[in-house]
Design a protein around this motif. Structure first.
Motif, PDB file in Angstrom:
ATOM      1  N   ALA A  68      42.932  45.551  33.051  1.00  0.00           N
ATOM      2  CA  ALA A  68      42.991  44.294  33.812  1.00  0.00           C
ATOM      3  C   ALA A  68      44.406  43.720  33.815  1.00  0.00           C
ATOM      4  O   ALA A  68      44.906  43.261  34.851  1.00  0.00           O
ATOM      5  N   ALA A  69      45.081  43.734  32.658  1.00  0.00           N
ATOM      6  CA  ALA A  69      46.441  43.193  32.559  1.00  0.00           C
ATOM      7  C   ALA A  69      47.397  43.975  33.464  1.00  0.00           C
ATOM      8  O   ALA A  69      48.203  43.385  34.204  1.00  0.00           O
ATOM      9  N   ILE A  70      47.302  45.308  33.437  1.00  0.00           N
ATOM     10  CA  ILE A  70      48.172  46.151  34.274  1.00  0.00           C
ATOM     11  C   ILE A  70      47.903  45.882  35.751  1.00  0.00           C
ATOM     12  O   ILE A  70      48.829  45.730  36.559  1.00  0.00           O
ATOM     13  N   ASP A  71      46.626  45.767  36.102  1.00  0.00           N
ATOM     14  CA  ASP A  71      46.240  45.518  37.493  1.00  0.00           C
ATOM     15  C   ASP A  71      46.735  44.147  37.974  1.00  0.00           C
ATOM     16  O   ASP A  71      47.203  44.012  39.106  1.00  0.00           O
ATOM     17  N   ARG A  72      46.628  43.149  37.110  1.00  0.00           N
ATOM     18  CA  ARG A  72      47.062  41.801  37.504  1.00  0.00           C
ATOM     19  C   ARG A  72      48.563  41.740  37.738  1.00  0.00           C
ATOM     20  O   ARG A  72      49.026  41.028  38.634  1.00  0.00           O
ATOM     21  N   MET A  73      49.331  42.471  36.931  1.00  0.00           N
ATOM     22  CA  MET A  73      50.772  42.479  37.164  1.00  0.00           C
ATOM     23  C   MET A  73      51.092  43.122  38.516  1.00  0.00           C
ATOM     24  O   MET A  73      51.926  42.625  39.271  1.00  0.00           O
ATOM     25  N   LYS A  74      50.384  44.196  38.848  1.00  0.00           N
ATOM     26  CA  LYS A  74      50.596  44.854  40.153  1.00  0.00           C
ATOM     27  C   LYS A  74      50.192  43.926  41.296  1.00  0.00           C
ATOM     28  O   LYS A  74      50.859  43.836  42.323  1.00  0.00           O
ATOM     29  N   LYS A  75      49.073  43.241  41.109  1.00  0.00           N
ATOM     30  CA  LYS A  75      48.512  42.405  42.181  1.00  0.00           C
ATOM     31  C   LYS A  75      49.260  41.088  42.353  1.00  0.00           C
ATOM     32  O   LYS A  75      49.541  40.658  43.475  1.00  0.00           O
ATOM     33  N   TYR A  76      49.586  40.431  41.232  1.00  0.00           N
ATOM     34  CA  TYR A  76      50.128  39.075  41.308  1.00  0.00           C
ATOM     35  C   TYR A  76      51.602  38.952  40.933  1.00  0.00           C
ATOM     36  O   TYR A  76      52.220  37.928  41.216  1.00  0.00           O
ATOM     37  N   ASP A  77      52.155  39.972  40.262  1.00  0.00           N
ATOM     38  CA  ASP A  77      53.534  39.901  39.774  1.00  0.00           C
ATOM     39  C   ASP A  77      53.779  38.567  39.051  1.00  0.00           C
ATOM     40  O   ASP A  77      54.668  37.795  39.386  1.00  0.00           O
ATOM     41  N   PHE A  78      52.960  38.318  38.046  1.00  0.00           N
ATOM     42  CA  PHE A  78      52.971  37.008  37.373  1.00  0.00           C
ATOM     43  C   PHE A  78      54.207  36.817  36.477  1.00  0.00           C
ATOM     44  O   PHE A  78      54.808  37.780  36.009  1.00  0.00           O
ATOM     45  N   ASP A  79      54.563  35.552  36.282  1.00  0.00           N
ATOM     46  CA  ASP A  79      55.643  35.198  35.355  1.00  0.00           C
ATOM     47  C   ASP A  79      55.093  34.857  33.977  1.00  0.00           C
ATOM     48  O   ASP A  79      55.811  34.894  32.986  1.00  0.00           O
ATOM     49  N   GLN A  80      53.816  34.476  33.950  1.00  0.00           N
ATOM     50  CA  GLN A  80      53.161  34.163  32.677  1.00  0.00           C
ATOM     51  C   GLN A  80      51.659  34.375  32.843  1.00  0.00           C
ATOM     52  O   GLN A  80      51.099  34.089  33.897  1.00  0.00           O
TER      53      GLN A  80
ATOM     54  N   ALA B  63      50.806  20.948  37.956  1.00  0.00           N
ATOM     55  CA  ALA B  63      51.532  19.685  38.121  1.00  0.00           C
ATOM     56  C   ALA B  63      53.035  19.885  37.923  1.00  0.00           C
ATOM     57  O   ALA B  63      53.858  19.207  38.546  1.00  0.00           O
ATOM     58  N   LEU B  64      53.393  20.835  37.058  1.00  0.00           N
ATOM     59  CA  LEU B  64      54.804  21.108  36.781  1.00  0.00           C
ATOM     60  C   LEU B  64      55.454  21.988  37.842  1.00  0.00           C
ATOM     61  O   LEU B  64      56.629  22.346  37.722  1.00  0.00           O
ATOM     62  N   GLY B  65      54.687  22.347  38.865  1.00  0.00           N
ATOM     63  CA  GLY B  65      55.268  23.061  39.999  1.00  0.00           C
ATOM     64  C   GLY B  65      55.042  24.556  40.029  1.00  0.00           C
ATOM     65  O   GLY B  65      55.623  25.265  40.847  1.00  0.00           O
ATOM     66  N   ASN B  66      54.182  25.067  39.139  1.00  0.00           N
ATOM     67  CA  ASN B  66      53.889  26.498  39.134  1.00  0.00           C
ATOM     68  C   ASN B  66      52.829  26.856  40.169  1.00  0.00           C
ATOM     69  O   ASN B  66      52.006  26.029  40.540  1.00  0.00           O
ATOM     70  N   ASP B  67      52.851  28.098  40.603  1.00  0.00           N
ATOM     71  CA  ASP B  67      51.785  28.651  41.436  1.00  0.00           C
ATOM     72  C   ASP B  67      50.738  29.187  40.468  1.00  0.00           C
ATOM     73  O   ASP B  67      50.945  30.219  39.824  1.00  0.00           O
ATOM     74  N   VAL B  68      49.629  28.470  40.339  1.00  0.00           N
ATOM     75  CA  VAL B  68      48.634  28.790  39.307  1.00  0.00           C
ATOM     76  C   VAL B  68      47.446  29.539  39.904  1.00  0.00           C
ATOM     77  O   VAL B  68      46.902  29.142  40.930  1.00  0.00           O
TER      78      VAL B  68
ATOM     79  N   VAL C  12      51.694  31.611  37.460  1.00  0.00           N
ATOM     80  CA  VAL C  12      51.027  31.588  36.160  1.00  0.00           C
ATOM     81  C   VAL C  12      49.546  31.911  36.340  1.00  0.00           C
ATOM     82  O   VAL C  12      48.857  31.267  37.138  1.00  0.00           O
ATOM     83  N   ILE C  13      49.070  32.900  35.610  1.00  0.00           N
ATOM     84  CA  ILE C  13      47.635  33.209  35.585  1.00  0.00           C
ATOM     85  C   ILE C  13      47.033  32.557  34.343  1.00  0.00           C
ATOM     86  O   ILE C  13      47.582  32.683  33.249  1.00  0.00           O
ATOM     87  N   VAL C  14      45.950  31.826  34.530  1.00  0.00           N
ATOM     88  CA  VAL C  14      45.211  31.279  33.387  1.00  0.00           C
ATOM     89  C   VAL C  14      43.801  31.858  33.440  1.00  0.00           C
ATOM     90  O   VAL C  14      43.065  31.642  34.395  1.00  0.00           O
ATOM     91  N   GLU C  15      43.473  32.646  32.404  1.00  0.00           N
ATOM     92  CA  GLU C  15      42.127  33.216  32.316  1.00  0.00           C
ATOM     93  C   GLU C  15      41.333  32.371  31.323  1.00  0.00           C
ATOM     94  O   GLU C  15      41.708  32.252  30.166  1.00  0.00           O
ATOM     95  N   PHE C  16      40.234  31.788  31.798  1.00  0.00           N
ATOM     96  CA  PHE C  16      39.460  30.919  30.908  1.00  0.00           C
ATOM     97  C   PHE C  16      37.988  30.898  31.289  1.00  0.00           C
ATOM     98  O   PHE C  16      37.588  31.429  32.316  1.00  0.00           O
ATOM     99  N   SER C  17      37.199  30.294  30.440  1.00  0.00           N
ATOM    100  CA  SER C  17      35.742  30.179  30.519  1.00  0.00           C
ATOM    101  C   SER C  17      35.084  31.509  30.169  1.00  0.00           C
ATOM    102  O   SER C  17      34.573  31.694  29.078  1.00  0.00           O
ATOM    103  N   SER C  18      35.074  32.459  31.118  1.00  0.00           N
ATOM    104  CA  SER C  18      34.658  33.848  30.872  1.00  0.00           C
ATOM    105  C   SER C  18      33.348  34.018  30.113  1.00  0.00           C
ATOM    106  O   SER C  18      33.301  34.676  29.073  1.00  0.00           O
ATOM    107  N   PRO C  19      32.244  33.442  30.617  1.00  0.00           N
ATOM    108  CA  PRO C  19      30.945  33.662  29.957  1.00  0.00           C
ATOM    109  C   PRO C  19      30.430  35.076  30.229  1.00  0.00           C
ATOM    110  O   PRO C  19      30.929  35.768  31.126  1.00  0.00           O
ATOM    111  N   ASN C  20      29.448  35.492  29.475  1.00  0.00           N
ATOM    112  CA  ASN C  20      28.797  36.784  29.716  1.00  0.00           C
ATOM    113  C   ASN C  20      27.682  36.591  30.738  1.00  0.00           C
ATOM    114  O   ASN C  20      26.875  35.672  30.606  1.00  0.00           O
ATOM    115  N   ILE C  21      27.647  37.448  31.737  1.00  0.00           N
ATOM    116  CA  ILE C  21      26.598  37.288  32.760  1.00  0.00           C
ATOM    117  C   ILE C  21      25.237  37.553  32.144  1.00  0.00           C
ATOM    118  O   ILE C  21      25.110  38.194  31.106  1.00  0.00           O
ATOM    119  N   ALA C  22      24.234  37.024  32.833  1.00  0.00           N
ATOM    120  CA  ALA C  22      22.837  37.159  32.422  1.00  0.00           C
ATOM    121  C   ALA C  22      22.535  36.413  31.133  1.00  0.00           C
ATOM    122  O   ALA C  22      21.531  36.650  30.485  1.00  0.00           O
TER     123      ALA C  22
END
Length: 578
Positions: A329-341, A160-165, A127-137
């Motif tokens: 970014a979404a396409i790249d993350r699927m290639k890199k991580y093969d995420f389930d969610q 906690a539920l057993g996912n690779d986060v 599972v990938i969780v994208e959060f916070s994400s402030p703008n630099i500077a």
């Protein structure tokens, strides 16, 4: 835990209805505890049996409940069966209740509530969780607090539920806003100020250049030129950008450390400037890239193919947009991580952006788009410090710590602490988190310092105080107790209420896992703290018979363990003294 009781009740219903026990188990739910009156322990809704075709439709629900209850019998586990409003209610053996709950908490520890048959078959994966994400500077604004703590909670829960986060901080480190900042810094930036107070200076520059850009086409053109240079790979421009980016991350990490938040990957829009061009080529090859009259590149999202609804994907000057980079970014993350969610945590004002993102990915033929989810949240209103209107998160954390230190100093019950500032910080952060998580995530809420930091009521301070008091009890009584636990000494109404509530923990976690709303867990922990406070006043450990003292001590120890586990899931570090 509740498994034994649910299975026993489900097995009885199975014999009568001919429905497999496993199917009936989730329909047996623990009854919420009431402070005002004693309740039975479990109930089964006749409507839920009808909805799942476990019961054939016929006469009215109430008479079906009565008929079904008359076919059920009491046994070693169930001691009472009664009909409620469209439900059949069950009371379980009180000694067995105490024995089962206490053994489960002792044996399972932090896995109590998670290691439950309610989670049997729960799909675990990456599972990938994208959060916070402030703008630099820019300084970390208080508005980013919500994304940071909500995303951290979701990541904690999934783990906690057993996912690779994988926790990703997708920084806003590209785009026209950086063109503005770069142009502004070239005009009136100061290297001296950048060294002494980096983010504050960059923020001041950005505010000033924004004001100028409103009335000056020259500034707007300078910003466009700067960003064009950046996208073109100009060395001097890139060097300035890299300096601002590294300064920003260094400052943000100090804030994350205070919040107890970490990331596995500091990503950013800048990583996808080249891949965004690949996306544009791919869209063009597939015949999906259209042009508006103004020359803007778009993807048609209209049902009739008439461009009545579209997503902007490239500017008329050829530079990429936020959406283009998100697609890449979404396409790249699927290639890199093969995420389930993949879960994006941002404010509700970005709902349209994510709808467009998912639609564009789907149109491009990516069938994994269904695994992507946007968790939106409302706005915080009125979050101000004593200093003024512009509220940065650092100021909010400092204010929370300062006010907690003042409250602790004024309280007669405050203990001698090795590091009062650290305790005040943890309690202050708990106060901010609980205030934020009390309602539905999508709702806006009004921030109120006085309410947030109250030591009684549904506040983070109350949860921390209750945990600290239970830890104090353990420190003072642990040496005087026997090892033998006798459930017969946990039959007082206050003990039963606590045990009944502890019984519900897995159901609450299951509900939270379904809708990702932390309010369920907050409400549960607040009630747990209230019941613990009542029991603490009436069920004395010191000066009691050894066996009774031991049983009560273990009940409070188990309560403390569940309270701490729940707080950690929310992103709160429990304190042991305050």
């Amino acid at each position: 835990m509740a498994c034994l009781f649910r299975r026993s009740i489900a097995a009885q219903l199975s014999r009568i209805l001919g429905t497999p026990t496993e199917k009936l188990i989730p329909m047996v739910s623990a009854v919420p505890v009431s402070k005002k009156q004693q309740t039975l322990d479990f109930r089964v809704s006749v409507n839920s049996l009808l909805a799942d075709d476990c019961l054939k439709s016929g006469s009215n629900v109430q008479s079906r409940a009565k008929t079904l209850s008359e076919q059920l019998t009491c046994d070693d586990v169930v001691t009472e069966i009664a009909v409620g409003q469209g439900t059949i209610n069950f009371k379980v053996n009180r000694s067995l209740l105490a024995e089962v709950v206490m053994q489960a908490i002792s044996k399972k520890g932090s896995k109590y509530g998670i290691d439950s048959e309610l989670f049997r078959g729960y799909p675990c994966g990456r599972v990938i969780v994208e959060f916070s994400s402030p703008n630099i500077a820019k300084k970390f604004h208080a508005g980013h607090l919500r994304s940071t703590i909500i995303g951290n909670f979701i990541a904690n829960l999934k783990q906690a539920l057993g996912n690779d986060v994988i926790r990703i901080n997708y920084l806003g480190d590209w785009g026209m806003q950086f063109g503005l900042l770069g142009a502004g810094f070239q005009l009136f930036g100061s290297e001296v100020k950048l060294k002494t107070n980096p983010l504050q200076h960059l923020f001041d520059v950005y505010v000033e250049v924004n004001k100028m850009a409103e009335n000056s086409e020259d500034i707007q053109k300078a910003a466009q030129v700067f960003f064009k240079k950046l996208e073109g790979g100009d060395e001097q421009t890139l060097s300035m950008w890299e300096q601002f980016r590294s300064i920003s991350i260094e400052e943000y990490e100090k804030i994350y450390q205070r919040l107890g938040v970490h990331f596995d990957d500091y990503s950013g829009e800048s990583m996808y400037q080249e891949k965004a061009q690949e996306v544009l080529c791919l869209l063009d090859q597939k015949g999906l890239l259209k042009k508006t009259k103004q020359g803007t590149g778009v993807v048609d999202l209209s049902p009739n193919g008439d461009l009545s609804v579209y997503a902007k994907i490239v500017r008329c000057d050829g530079t990429s947009l936020y959406l283009t980079r998100d697609v890449a970014a979404a396409i790249d993350r699927m290639k890199k991580y093969d995420f389930d969610q993949m879960i994006y945590v941002t404010d509700k004002e970005q709902c349209t952006h994510f709808q467009q993102l998912f639609e564009v990915l789907k149109i491009m033929g990516y069938n994994w788009t269904e695994r992507c989810q946007h968790v939106p949240f409302g706005l915080v209103k009125g979050m101000k410090t004593r200093k003024g209107d512009v509220v940065f998160l650092e100021d909010v954390l400092n204010e929370a710590r300062l006010r907690m230190l003042q409250n602790m100093a004024a309280s007669k019950t405050t203990k001698e602490l090795e590091d009062p500032e650290d305790t005040a910080e943890k309690v202050g952060v708990a106060a901010l988190i609980i205030q934020d998580f009390k309602g539905p995530l999508l709702s806006d809420y009004e921030f109120d310092w006085d309410r947030v930091l109250q030591s009684q009521g549904d506040t983070g301070v109350f949860l921390q105080y209750t945990h600290a008091r239970l830890c104090s009890l353990q420190r003072t009584c642990e040496d005087d107790l026997q090892t033998q636990f006798n459930p017969a000494y946990l039959q007082d109404p206050q003990a039963i209420a606590l045990l009944q509530h502890l019984l519900r923990y897995d159901e609450v976690l299951h509900q939270v896992s379904e809708d990702l709303q932390p309010k369920h867990l907050v409400n549960y922990l607040v009630m747990l703290s209230r019941l613990a406070s009542i029991a603490h006043r009436t069920l004395h450990v010191k000066g009691n018979l050894p066996q009774r003292a031991t049983a009560r001590f273990l009940l409070f120890k188990g309560t403390s363990s569940v309270l701490a586990s729940g707080m950690k899931l929310l992103g709160i570090t429990p304190v042991e003294k305050m």
